[in-house]
Design a protein around this motif. Structure first.
Motif, PDB file in Angstrom:
ATOM      1  N   ALA A  26       0.817  -1.215   0.000  1.00 11.02           N
ATOM      2  CA  ALA A  26       0.000   0.000   0.000  1.00 11.02           C
ATOM      3  C   ALA A  26       0.851   1.264   0.000  1.00 11.02           C
ATOM      4  CB  ALA A  26      -0.930  -0.003   1.208  1.00 11.02           C
ATOM      5  N   ASP A  27       2.037   1.183   0.598  1.00  8.38           N
ATOM      6  CA  ASP A  27       2.929   2.355   0.662  1.00  8.38           C
ATOM      7  C   ASP A  27       4.359   1.918   0.335  1.00  8.38           C
ATOM      8  OD1 ASP A  27       4.215   4.722   1.123  1.00  8.38           O
ATOM      9  OD2 ASP A  27       3.589   4.955   3.207  1.00  8.38           O
ATOM     10  N   PRO A  28       4.716   1.913  -0.966  1.00  9.54           N
ATOM     11  CA  PRO A  28       6.051   1.442  -1.387  1.00  9.54           C
ATOM     12  C   PRO A  28       7.211   2.298  -0.874  1.00  9.54           C
ATOM     13  CG  PRO A  28       4.526   1.548  -3.250  1.00  9.54           C
ATOM     14  CD  PRO A  28       3.875   2.257  -2.112  1.00  9.54           C
ATOM     15  N   ARG A  29       6.912   3.435  -0.251  1.00 11.47           N
ATOM     16  CA  ARG A  29       7.982   4.288   0.284  1.00 11.47           C
ATOM     17  C   ARG A  29       8.808   3.546   1.334  1.00 11.47           C
ATOM     18  NH1 ARG A  29       5.419   9.541   2.621  1.00 11.47           N
ATOM     19  NH2 ARG A  29       4.066   7.951   3.556  1.00 11.47           N
ATOM     20  N   PHE A  30       8.190   2.529   1.948  1.00 14.57           N
ATOM     21  CA  PHE A  30       8.934   1.726   2.930  1.00 14.57           C
ATOM     22  C   PHE A  30      10.170   1.099   2.293  1.00 14.57           C
ATOM     23  CE2 PHE A  30       4.734   1.551   5.161  1.00 14.57           C
ATOM     24  CZ  PHE A  30       5.152   2.082   6.369  1.00 14.57           C
ATOM     25  N   LEU A  31      10.066   0.721   1.023  1.00 15.56           N
ATOM     26  CA  LEU A  31      11.187   0.083   0.328  1.00 15.56           C
ATOM     27  C   LEU A  31      12.378   1.040   0.216  1.00 15.56           C
ATOM     28  CD1 LEU A  31       9.222  -1.733  -2.521  1.00 15.56           C
ATOM     29  CD2 LEU A  31      10.105  -2.721  -0.393  1.00 15.56           C
ATOM     30  N   ILE A  32      12.087   2.337   0.043  1.00 18.00           N
ATOM     31  CA  ILE A  32      13.154   3.340  -0.019  1.00 18.00           C
ATOM     32  C   ILE A  32      13.883   3.407   1.315  1.00 18.00           C
ATOM     33  CG2 ILE A  32      13.673   5.796  -0.335  1.00 18.00           C
ATOM     34  CD1 ILE A  32      11.224   5.978  -2.143  1.00 18.00           C
ATOM     35  N   MET A  33      13.108   3.354   2.395  1.00 18.93           N
ATOM     36  CA  MET A  33      13.712   3.428   3.727  1.00 18.93           C
ATOM     37  C   MET A  33      14.545   2.179   4.020  1.00 18.93           C
ATOM     38  SD  MET A  33      12.668   6.371   4.338  1.00 18.93           S
ATOM     39  CE  MET A  33      13.551   6.533   5.870  1.00 18.93           C
ATOM     40  N   TYR A  34      14.081   1.011   3.557  1.00 22.76           N
ATOM     41  CA  TYR A  34      14.876  -0.206   3.737  1.00 22.76           C
ATOM     42  C   TYR A  34      16.200  -0.093   2.988  1.00 22.76           C
ATOM     43  CZ  TYR A  34      10.415  -2.220   5.281  1.00 22.76           C
ATOM     44  OH  TYR A  34       9.231  -2.468   5.926  1.00 22.76           O
ATOM     45  N   ALA A  35      16.131   0.455   1.776  1.00 25.84           N
ATOM     46  CA  ALA A  35      17.350   0.618   0.975  1.00 25.84           C
ATOM     47  C   ALA A  35      18.335   1.541   1.678  1.00 25.84           C
ATOM     48  CB  ALA A  35      16.996   1.170  -0.406  1.00 25.84           C
ATOM     49  N   ILE A  36      17.824   2.635   2.252  1.00 23.92           N
ATOM     50  CA  ILE A  36      18.680   3.569   2.985  1.00 23.92           C
ATOM     51  C   ILE A  36      19.314   2.870   4.184  1.00 23.92           C
ATOM     52  CG2 ILE A  36      18.692   5.667   4.399  1.00 23.92           C
ATOM     53  CD1 ILE A  36      16.503   6.767   2.529  1.00 23.92           C
ATOM     54  N   ALA A  37      18.507   2.096   4.919  1.00 21.95           N
ATOM     55  CA  ALA A  37      19.024   1.374   6.096  1.00 21.95           C
ATOM     56  C   ALA A  37      20.113   0.386   5.691  1.00 21.95           C
ATOM     57  CB  ALA A  37      17.886   0.639   6.805  1.00 21.95           C
ATOM     58  N   PHE A  38      19.900  -0.335   4.595  1.00 22.07           N
ATOM     59  CA  PHE A  38      20.893  -1.325   4.151  1.00 22.07           C
ATOM     60  C   PHE A  38      22.177  -0.652   3.679  1.00 22.07           C
ATOM     61  CE2 PHE A  38      17.057  -4.169   3.057  1.00 22.07           C
ATOM     62  CZ  PHE A  38      17.067  -4.717   4.338  1.00 22.07           C
ATOM     63  N   ILE A  39      22.046   0.503   3.031  1.00 16.50           N
ATOM     64  CA  ILE A  39      23.236   1.240   2.588  1.00 16.50           C
ATOM     65  C   ILE A  39      24.047   1.709   3.792  1.00 16.50           C
ATOM     66  CG2 ILE A  39      24.030   3.379   1.475  1.00 16.50           C
ATOM     67  CD1 ILE A  39      21.659   3.047  -0.475  1.00 16.50           C
ATOM     68  N   LEU A  40      23.353   2.231   4.798  1.00 15.73           N
ATOM     69  CA  LEU A  40      24.038   2.691   6.012  1.00 15.73           C
ATOM     70  C   LEU A  40      24.707   1.521   6.740  1.00 15.73           C
ATOM     71  CD1 LEU A  40      21.443   5.273   7.415  1.00 15.73           C
ATOM     72  CD2 LEU A  40      23.568   5.761   6.201  1.00 15.73           C
ATOM     73  N   LEU A  41      24.033   0.378   6.772  1.00 20.76           N
ATOM     74  CA  LEU A  41      24.626  -0.810   7.393  1.00 20.76           C
ATOM     75  C   LEU A  41      25.864  -1.252   6.612  1.00 20.76           C
ATOM     76  CD1 LEU A  41      21.455  -2.888   8.325  1.00 20.76           C
ATOM     77  CD2 LEU A  41      23.172  -2.028   9.922  1.00 20.76           C
ATOM     78  N   TYR A  42      25.787  -1.192   5.293  1.00 22.88           N
ATOM     79  CA  TYR A  42      26.939  -1.562   4.458  1.00 22.88           C
ATOM     80  C   TYR A  42      28.126  -0.647   4.747  1.00 22.88           C
ATOM     81  CZ  TYR A  42      29.864  -1.918   0.294  1.00 22.88           C
ATOM     82  OH  TYR A  42      30.927  -2.053  -0.564  1.00 22.88           O
ATOM     83  N   LEU A  43      27.849   0.668   4.837  1.00 32.01           N
ATOM     84  CA  LEU A  43      28.925   1.618   5.102  1.00 32.01           C
ATOM     85  C   LEU A  43      29.534   1.395   6.484  1.00 32.01           C
ATOM     86  CD1 LEU A  43      27.323   4.893   3.650  1.00 32.01           C
ATOM     87  CD2 LEU A  43      29.149   3.528   2.629  1.00 32.01           C
ATOM     88  N   GLY A  44      28.684   1.069   7.451  1.00 37.87           N
ATOM     89  CA  GLY A  44      29.179   0.863   8.809  1.00 37.87           C
ATOM     90  C   GLY A  44      29.922  -0.446   8.985  1.00 37.87           C
TER      91      GLY A  44
END
Length: 411
Positions: free
Chosen positions: A19-37
């Motif tokens: 219903a709200d695909p914006r969640f997928l953007i937030m997951y991508a941001i979280a995974f990118i930050l985890l990758y960097l860390g």
């Protein structure tokens, strides 16, 4: 049977995500930050808790996202607007969830930033700065980004208080950014904290980028030790230990007299450093400040700040403006330090490597390590770490004082 499967589907987070695909953007941001860390090791002690907080906050139905109060402290609770500051903590925990309890008790009250500054002070050695006091001025020059972006943000439509909170990102100090925003623009705390900590973690990327723009190979090859041999300092510190003990006491007193609003940050920073420098008599206090208290504070700060990064709070034009403005403030602060060194070198025989100006940020000691690595690429014998630390450490003090000035004028 279809009704059962429909209910099972509605029970999961998939229905909300569809219903709200914006969640997928937030997951991508979280995974990118985890990758960097994790993979890139960019400030993992900060970035991993923040990234995981982002992840937790964006699972629909998990109730782990922080609900931001508006300018008047009002939040929506079960369809009713309530003043969060009039709600007891147990009601916040019951009605808004665990993460909101942590956030409003520890972050929004302004409790954790000074506590973390105490830990930073306990982990900081002011010796490099005291031995190279003339280099500490570049820490002040690097605050350029704070005030430049403040003016730009006002022109873009931010209020002066919001602009000051945005500009303080240029100090490259997460606790200072949080403390300032709590005082001036608490409704922007989430995106500003995320931007400040994300850019701190990206220091290994941003500093080399700005350095390439402003510095020549000849400038980056300036060997500070050779300059010291050619033009030795005339001042000699006879008793460094006594000076290290007196320094936090004197600085706290001076700052308290001239910029009282900076005392919560500077005072705790200097207290942490004082218990470190006294030695065995306060070793237990030093151990607590630099280990257990600091570690617990970092966990709660990181994960709850990450939890403010919900779809509604992050995916909007105001947040995009903060992210862009924060990067501009960061880059201008680095540029200000570099350009001040270049101007300084025009009037002195004893040349200074511009990398020392680039480390006038508050990101200690990562900024100094990054600058040292750049210097070694041009000359394997050119170790500038100790010199960079002089500017880097003064940047911590400078950003906290700048925050105090902004709070005094606009608070």
């Amino acid at each position: 049977m279809e009704d059962i499967f429909a209910r099972l589907y509605d029970m999961t987070a998939f229905s909300n995500i569809v219903a709200d695909p914006r969640f997928l953007i937030m997951y991508a941001i979280a995974f990118i930050l985890l990758y960097l860390g994790i993979k890139k090791q960019y400030e993992p002690l900060l970035l991993v808790p923040i990234a995981f907080g982002v992840l937790l906050a964006n699972f629909p139905g998990g109730d782990m996202g922080v609900i931001q109060a508006d300018e008047n402290g009002m939040v929506m609770v079960n369809g009713v607007m309530k003043n969060v500051w009039e709600m007891p903590l147990h009601e916040i925990a019951h009605e808004l969830g665990l993460m909101n309890f942590i956030y409003y008790m520890l972050i929004k009250t302004g409790f954790l930033p000074p506590i973390i500054f105490m830990g930073v002070g306990a982990l900081t050695d002011f010796g490099p700065m005291l031995r190279n006091l003339r280099l500490s001025i570049f820490g002040a020059a690097a605050q350029l980004g704070i005030f430049a972006v403040l003016l730009v943000a006002i022109l873009m439509g931010f209020t002066p208080k919001e602009a000051a909170s945005l500009g303080i990102i240029g100090g490259a100090d997460g606790p200072t950014a949080i403390f300032t925003t709590i005082k001036l623009a608490p409704h922007l705390l989430g995106p500003i904290a995320i931007a400040a900590y994300s850019y701190m973690a990206l220091v290994p990327v941003i500093i080399p980028l700005v350095v390439r723009i402003w510095c020549t190979k000849k400038e980056l090859s300036i060997n500070m030790k050779e300059q010291e041999k050619k033009y030795p300092s005339k001042t000699e510190i006879k008793n460094l230990r006594v000076l290290k003990i007196l320094f936090p006491i004197v600085v706290t007193t001076i700052v308290a007299l001239f910029v009282p609003s900076a005392v919560p940050l500077i005072g705790m920073l200097m207290f942490g450093n004082l218990v470190k420098e006294i030695g065995s008599n306060t070793s237990r206090l030093f151990d607590a400040a630099s280990n257990s208290i600091m570690n617990a504070a970092t966990i709660f700060l990181g994960i709850s700040v990450g939890a403010t990064m919900t779809t509604d709070a992050f995916l909007n034009w105001t947040t995009i403006g903060i992210v862009i403005g924060g990067f501009l403030a960061f880059a201008l602060s680095i540029s200000g330090g570099i350009l001040f060194v270049k101007v300084f070198n025009l009037f002195t025989k004893k040349k200074i490597n511009p990398l020392i100006g680039a480390t006038g940020l508050s990101a200690v000691p990562m900024a100094s390590r990054v600058a040292n690595e750049i210097a070694l690429k041009y000359d394997p014998k050119n170790h500038v770490l100790q010199y960079c630390m002089a500017s880097n450490i003064s940047g911590v003090i400078g950003s906290a004082v700048a925050a105090g000035v902004l709070i005094s004028f606009l608070g």
